[in-house]
Design an enzyme around this catalytic site. Structure first.
Site, PDB file in Angstrom:
ATOM      1  N   ASN A   3      -5.289   5.125   5.536  1.00  0.00           N
ATOM      2  CA  ASN A   3      -5.527   3.562   5.351  1.00  0.00           C
ATOM      3  C   ASN A   3      -7.183   3.488   5.366  1.00  0.00           C
ATOM      4  O   ASN A   3      -8.009   3.715   6.417  1.00  0.00           O
ATOM      5  CB  ASN A   3      -5.251   2.996   6.721  1.00  0.00           C
TER       6      ASN A   3
ATOM      7  N   HIS B  81      -1.183  -2.997   0.618  1.00  0.00           N
ATOM      8  CA  HIS B  81      -2.183  -2.596   1.520  1.00  0.00           C
ATOM      9  C   HIS B  81      -1.445  -1.205   2.103  1.00  0.00           C
ATOM     10  O   HIS B  81      -0.168  -1.144   2.369  1.00  0.00           O
ATOM     11  CB  HIS B  81      -2.484  -3.425   2.725  1.00  0.00           C
TER      12      HIS B  81
ATOM     13  N   CYS C 183      -7.785  -5.468   7.455  1.00  0.00           N
ATOM     14  CA  CYS C 183      -7.144  -4.752   6.220  1.00  0.00           C
ATOM     15  C   CYS C 183      -6.853  -5.937   5.122  1.00  0.00           C
ATOM     16  O   CYS C 183      -6.378  -5.465   4.311  1.00  0.00           O
ATOM     17  CB  CYS C 183      -5.870  -4.102   6.759  1.00  0.00           C
TER      18      CYS C 183
END
Ligand code: COA
Length: 335
Positions: free
Chosen positions: A289, A259, A118
């Site tokens: 995500n 993020h 990520c």
């Protein structure tokens, strides 16, 4: 502000994105696992995510870069390098960057994949920045792209509701105005976090076998609680640290671009930074995500929505598997 000794900065001069058409909403998950829309929205902030039905991550990345090239009127032959941040490459090799380079006809470009989960986009952004600052390259494409649906176990309710597919790209070019572009970054890795977020098999340690498939080891495994705790601390710590490094207070920051893993992690980071929630970019409700793609997707959507102005201080901040984490301070350079 603590600045590195440099003769030019790297500036984001264009953005592009692609998300596939197919939508999986929370209702769909109610039909395949023991969950409900209310729980997912309250615990994560996610309402729906996109799924790529045909093809691999290179398709997502290619379409995002095509959007970038078209919107910036850039000739693919002028691109010097392509960095693809991903944990879902089409295959272990050749690199997804090679497939993308061929797809877009960037015949003069070299490229490579970067694996930092990520945090992939901000790690790749720093790599691209170094190529520009050193004078090696004039145009670098940095793309975050992940087809997370290819490594998600849709029987694991702790994990499957969180992820989606998508890609987004930025163009980096040099500027002699050192007050715009990427100003500072702080990047971290800590491999002692390897066990709580990983894909166990498919690499050289445990190559694919009947046993690894029977044990469902080709999917994302995560201990959600441990990752959550580490992410809240890591993302907030580094975001505060970069504000100090750049001499900024919460009021100086036009936008925090975090993020998009969980709305509660984002809220905790913004609170620690003293930033008004309206100054935080959020699109997790639409895409979930998307791993390396979340930050550039936010950059693209908010810029195209007219939210960023030249001279705005923007902080990017991420946390992911590895562990990897970090923050970037940039000054927006497009009018
Ligand atoms: N629907 C309904 N209930 C669920 C569920 C779902 N989809 N997933 C888990 N639960 C249950 C759990 O089984 C648990 O039940 P139990 O108490 O009977 O065991 C309960 O909900 C609470 O679980 P908990 O883990 O405490 O929830 P949480 O508030 O920590 O939220 C995550 C779970 C996964 C959303 C959260 O931990 C998270 O976002 N972690 C970070 C993940 C991440 O961002 N990873 C990517 C890299 S940054």
């Amino acid at each position: 502000m603590q600045k590195r000794n440099k003769f030019r900065t790297a500036v984001i001069t264009g953005v592009g994105m692609y998300v596939p058409e197919k939508v999986l909403d929370n209702k769909y998950f109610e039909s395949i696992i023991d969950t409900n829309d209310e729980w997912i929205r309250a615990r994560t902030g996610i309402k729906e995510r996109r799924i790529l039905e045909e093809g691999g991550t290179s398709i997502l990345a290619t379409k995002a870069i095509e959007d970038l090239l078209e919107s910036t009127n850039t000739d693919p032959l002028d691109i010097d390098a392509i960095i693809v941040a991903t944990v879902t490459p089409d295959m272990l090799f050749p690199a997804t960057a090679c497939l993308v380079q061929d797809n877009i006809g960037a015949k003069n470009a070299w490229g490579y994949d970067l694996s930092a989960a990520c945090s992939g986009f901000i790690f790749a952004l720093q790599s691209g920045t170094s190529l520009i600052e050193s004078g090696q390259c004039e145009k670098v494409v940095v793309v975050g792209a992940d087809k997370m649906s290819s490594i998600i176990d849709y029987t694991d309710r702790n994990t499957c509701i969180l992820f989606g597919d998508g890609a987004s790209a930025v163009l980096l070019e040099p500027s002699n105005d050192l007050d715009i572009g990427i100003q500072n970054s702080i990047l971290r890795t800590d491999g002692s976090g390897r066990d709580v977020l990983r894909m166990k098999a498919g690499g050289s340690l445990h190559p694919a076998s009947h046993e690894t498939i029977d044990n469902r080891e080709h999917f994302v495994y995560q201990d959600g609680k441990s990752v959550f705790k580490a992410a809240v601390k890591g993302m907030a710590d580094v975001a505060v640290e970069i504000m100090e490094k750049s001499g900024l207070t919460g009021e100086d920051i036009a936008y925090l671009v975090p993020h998009q893993a969980n709305l509660r992690i984002i809220d905790a980071t913004a609170r620690r930074m003293g930033i008004n929630p309206e100054r935080v970019t959020i699109n997790i409700e639409k895409y979930g995500n998307t791993t390396a793609a979340t930050i550039p997707l936010c950059l693209t959507e908010y810029y195209r929505d007219g939210k960023f102005k030249k001279g705005d201080n923007i902080i990017l901040s991420a946390f992911g598997g590895g562990f990897t984490w970090g923050a970037v301070h940039l000054v927006w350079g497009i009018e």
